[in-house]
Design a protein around this motif. Structure first.
Motif, mmCIF file in Angstrom:
data_model
loop_
_atom_site.group_PDB
_atom_site.id
_atom_site.type_symbol
_atom_site.label_atom_id
_atom_site.label_comp_id
_atom_site.label_asym_id
_atom_site.label_seq_id
_atom_site.Cartn_x
_atom_site.Cartn_y
_atom_site.Cartn_z
ATOM 1 N N THR A 40 0.860 -1.314 -0.068
ATOM 2 C CA THR A 40 -0.225 -0.031 0.094
ATOM 3 C C THR A 40 1.054 1.333 0.117
ATOM 4 O O THR A 40 0.358 1.980 -0.214
ATOM 5 C CB THR A 40 -0.957 0.116 1.167
ATOM 6 N N ALA A 41 1.984 1.261 0.729
ATOM 7 C CA ALA A 41 2.416 2.568 0.931
ATOM 8 C C ALA A 41 3.533 2.689 -0.345
ATOM 9 O O ALA A 41 2.902 3.629 -0.564
ATOM 10 C CB ALA A 41 3.985 1.722 1.985
ATOM 11 N N VAL A 42 3.846 1.932 -0.947
ATOM 12 C CA VAL A 42 4.395 1.446 -2.340
ATOM 13 C C VAL A 42 3.625 1.750 -3.067
ATOM 14 O O VAL A 42 3.760 3.211 -4.182
ATOM 15 C CB VAL A 42 5.227 0.760 -2.739
ATOM 16 N N PHE A 48 6.221 3.960 -8.298
ATOM 17 C CA PHE A 48 6.795 2.887 -8.809
ATOM 18 C C PHE A 48 6.150 2.222 -10.518
ATOM 19 O O PHE A 48 6.979 1.674 -10.940
ATOM 20 C CB PHE A 48 6.567 1.991 -7.577
ATOM 21 N N VAL A 49 4.888 2.348 -10.542
ATOM 22 C CA VAL A 49 4.579 1.435 -11.869
ATOM 23 C C VAL A 49 5.369 2.731 -13.013
ATOM 24 O O VAL A 49 5.352 1.589 -13.779
ATOM 25 C CB VAL A 49 2.895 1.786 -12.039
ATOM 26 N N GLU A 50 5.062 4.099 -12.336
ATOM 27 C CA GLU A 50 5.648 4.424 -14.144
ATOM 28 C C GLU A 50 7.076 5.051 -14.160
ATOM 29 O O GLU A 50 7.511 4.971 -14.817
ATOM 30 C CB GLU A 50 5.017 6.191 -13.803
ATOM 31 N N GLU A 180 -4.683 -4.204 -6.645
ATOM 32 C CA GLU A 180 -3.576 -2.742 -6.485
ATOM 33 C C GLU A 180 -2.373 -3.051 -6.695
ATOM 34 O O GLU A 180 -1.864 -2.688 -8.097
ATOM 35 C CB GLU A 180 -3.314 -1.757 -5.189
ATOM 36 N N VAL A 181 -1.673 -4.308 -5.936
ATOM 37 C CA VAL A 181 -0.183 -4.059 -5.768
ATOM 38 C C VAL A 181 -0.073 -5.611 -7.221
ATOM 39 O O VAL A 181 1.052 -5.548 -7.657
ATOM 40 C CB VAL A 181 -0.228 -5.384 -4.867
ATOM 41 N N ARG A 182 -0.825 -6.165 -7.356
ATOM 42 C CA ARG A 182 -1.400 -7.425 -8.674
ATOM 43 C C ARG A 182 -0.338 -6.556 -9.895
ATOM 44 O O ARG A 182 -0.273 -6.790 -10.632
ATOM 45 C CB ARG A 182 -1.999 -8.726 -8.145
ATOM 46 N N GLU A 183 -1.779 -5.251 -9.664
ATOM 47 C CA GLU A 183 -1.724 -4.410 -11.234
ATOM 48 C C GLU A 183 0.025 -3.657 -11.172
ATOM 49 O O GLU A 183 0.436 -3.960 -12.130
ATOM 50 C CB GLU A 183 -2.762 -3.387 -11.147
ATOM 51 N N GLU A 186 2.363 -6.932 -12.477
ATOM 52 C CA GLU A 186 2.498 -6.987 -14.078
ATOM 53 C C GLU A 186 2.756 -5.400 -14.819
ATOM 54 O O GLU A 186 3.496 -5.474 -15.802
ATOM 55 C CB GLU A 186 0.739 -6.875 -14.698
ATOM 56 N N GLN A 187 2.715 -4.201 -14.558
ATOM 57 C CA GLN A 187 3.592 -3.099 -14.693
ATOM 58 C C GLN A 187 4.622 -2.906 -14.733
ATOM 59 O O GLN A 187 5.616 -2.295 -15.765
ATOM 60 C CB GLN A 187 2.711 -1.968 -14.353
ATOM 61 N N LEU A 188 5.178 -3.417 -13.747
ATOM 62 C CA LEU A 188 6.467 -3.454 -14.210
ATOM 63 C C LEU A 188 7.118 -4.548 -14.234
ATOM 64 O O LEU A 188 7.888 -4.104 -15.542
ATOM 65 C CB LEU A 188 6.904 -4.460 -12.055
ATOM 66 N N PHE A 189 6.527 -5.647 -14.766
ATOM 67 C CA PHE A 189 7.316 -6.106 -16.267
ATOM 68 C C PHE A 189 6.406 -6.036 -17.646
ATOM 69 O O PHE A 189 7.425 -6.684 -18.414
ATOM 70 C CB PHE A 189 7.204 -8.114 -16.172
#
Length: 269
Positions: A40-42, A48-50, A180-183, A186-189
């Protein structure tokens, strides 16, 4: 770990600069995000996603500075991390069930340090010459510096590797991965915002991370350990082993030099 300014001894100083340890970065990040408070914090307090490379760069700078950096470099990354963590906190939201969190929570700092140690240990066993039991134990003890620099009290670090294994396994049972974290994973990879030379390697990085994750955490993210994933992960490990045998130190330690130059330039963030 140091006897004079900038002079390092020990197993961590020898192993930390090896570029092959970067193969465990995805595993460490997903283990961290699977703690609901850290996830949640991240998601809510970082880009992080962008810009996932920013978190990776900062983590590498932190590990390299503490493991093999000068006193000035260590002080720089510690100040940066403490400043970055200061505003990251929130109370529990009863409406959504979002847990309370604080980046200065020593239990969360312990988990972050634990994921870095465990992922490095897993990768080193796959790609680097084997350590004997005494050296493995010494490396474990030296990794306490990563947690202490986050302001984790020294007595939070489990006393030996057996105690660490129990702590790690117990913590795996408390992890949860929400949408949120699962998404974010996915965006990370997918790496839509990353330069193409990095993006082309992300499918292999994803498969390696899936293969290296503990089974229970893999399931939380909805990943499957298929035959294709296993095959690609074995290929990456095999290439890393060859690289460690054939490439000179100067090449293998290039990420360390790059990261420490960023520290010296004040380019963290």
């Amino acid at each position: 770990m140091t006897s004079t300014a900038g002079e390092h001894h020990g197993i961590l100083a020898r192993i930390a600069p090896e570029a092959s340890l970067l193969l465990g970065a995805g595993r460490a990040i997903l283990l961290q995000l699977a703690d609901p408070r850290i996830g949640t914090a991240v998601v809510r307090h970082s880009d992080f996603v962008e810009n996932p490379l920013s978190r990776l760069h900062n983590t590498l700078s932190y590990v390299y500075a503490l493991g093999v950096g000068t006193p000035a470099q260590r002080e720089t990354v510690i100040r940066f991390v403490n400043a970055a963590h200061a505003p990251v906190h929130a109370p529990r939201d009863p409406a959504t069930g979002t847990p309370a969190y604080s980046a200065r929570d020593p239990k969360l700092q312990l988990w972050v340090a634990a994921t870095l140690y465990d992922s490095a240990a897993v990768i080193s066993r796959h790609t680097l010459p084997a350590l004997d039991d005494a050296a493995e134990e010494q490396l474990y003890r030296e990794y306490i510096c990563l947690g202490q620099a986050l302001q984790m009290p020294a007595d939070y670090w489990p006393g030996d590797r057996e105690e660490f294994r129990r702590y790690f396994q117990d913590t795996l049972g408390t992890l949860q991965v929400g949408p949120e974290v699962r998404e974010a994973a996915e965006q990370l990879f997918l790496g839509r915002h990353l330069p193409w030379p990095v993006r082309i390697f992300l499918p292999l990085a994803r498969d390696l991370t899936i293969a290296l994750l503990p089974e229970e955490v893999r399931g939380l993210y909805g990943y499957e350990l298929t035959a294709t994933v296993r095959r690609r992960a074995r290929l990456v490990i095999r290439l890393a082993r060859w690289g460690n045998r054939l490439l000179p130190h100067y090449v293998r330690h290039a990420p360390k030099r790059y990261s420490l130059r960023r520290v010296d330039r004040g380019a963290l963030g």
